[in-house]
Design a protein around this motif. Sequence first.
Motif, PDB file in Angstrom:
ATOM      1  N   ILE A  19      10.534  30.785   8.655  1.00 35.25           N
ATOM      2  CA  ILE A  19      10.848  31.122   7.267  1.00 35.25           C
ATOM      3  C   ILE A  19      10.907  29.862   6.411  1.00 35.25           C
ATOM      4  N   THR A  20      11.477  28.797   6.945  1.00 32.20           N
ATOM      5  CA  THR A  20      11.543  27.534   6.211  1.00 32.20           C
ATOM      6  C   THR A  20      10.148  26.985   5.945  1.00 32.20           C
ATOM      7  N   GLN A  21       9.278  27.052   6.927  1.00 33.43           N
ATOM      8  CA  GLN A  21       7.909  26.562   6.747  1.00 33.43           C
ATOM      9  C   GLN A  21       7.175  27.371   5.676  1.00 33.43           C
ATOM     10  N   GLN A  22       7.323  28.677   5.697  1.00 33.13           N
ATOM     11  CA  GLN A  22       6.660  29.513   4.699  1.00 33.13           C
ATOM     12  C   GLN A  22       7.220  29.266   3.304  1.00 33.13           C
ATOM     13  N   ALA A  23       8.528  29.045   3.211  1.00 34.05           N
ATOM     14  CA  ALA A  23       9.140  28.744   1.914  1.00 34.05           C
ATOM     15  C   ALA A  23       8.636  27.404   1.373  1.00 34.05           C
ATOM     16  N   GLN A  24       8.435  26.428   2.238  1.00 25.24           N
ATOM     17  CA  GLN A  24       7.914  25.133   1.801  1.00 25.24           C
ATOM     18  C   GLN A  24       6.483  25.266   1.286  1.00 25.24           C
ATOM     19  N   ALA A  27       6.636  26.893  -2.149  1.00 30.00           N
ATOM     20  CA  ALA A  27       7.133  25.937  -3.143  1.00 30.00           C
ATOM     21  C   ALA A  27       6.062  24.912  -3.508  1.00 30.00           C
ATOM     22  N   TYR A  28       5.290  24.475  -2.539  1.00 37.38           N
ATOM     23  CA  TYR A  28       4.210  23.512  -2.781  1.00 37.38           C
ATOM     24  C   TYR A  28       3.158  24.115  -3.711  1.00 37.38           C
ATOM     25  N   ILE A  29       2.797  25.368  -3.462  1.00 35.18           N
ATOM     26  CA  ILE A  29       1.819  26.058  -4.305  1.00 35.18           C
ATOM     27  C   ILE A  29       2.370  26.230  -5.716  1.00 35.18           C
ATOM     28  N   ASP A  30       3.652  26.593  -5.833  1.00 33.82           N
ATOM     29  CA  ASP A  30       4.266  26.771  -7.150  1.00 33.82           C
ATOM     30  C   ASP A  30       4.312  25.458  -7.929  1.00 33.82           C
TER      31      ASP A  30
END
Length: 64
Positions: A19-24, A27-30
């Motif tokens: 979940i942390t990896q997917q959130a990162q 966030a990078y895309i945003d």
Amino acid sequence: MRFWNPFTGAGRAALDAMITQQAQIIAYIDDYKLLMIATLAAIPLLMAFKNSSGGGADVPARHR
């Protein structure tokens, strides 16, 4: 399926890491989307400043 079992300590840790990896990644895309919007918003300002600061530099001086 056993690796991501939320009822075990290792499973909870694996789910947390995923979940942390997917959130990162999201966030990078945003961040890049925000930079793109800021750049597109600044382009008209740059064009306006370019046109207004050109004053009299192109006009040749006539002395005689």
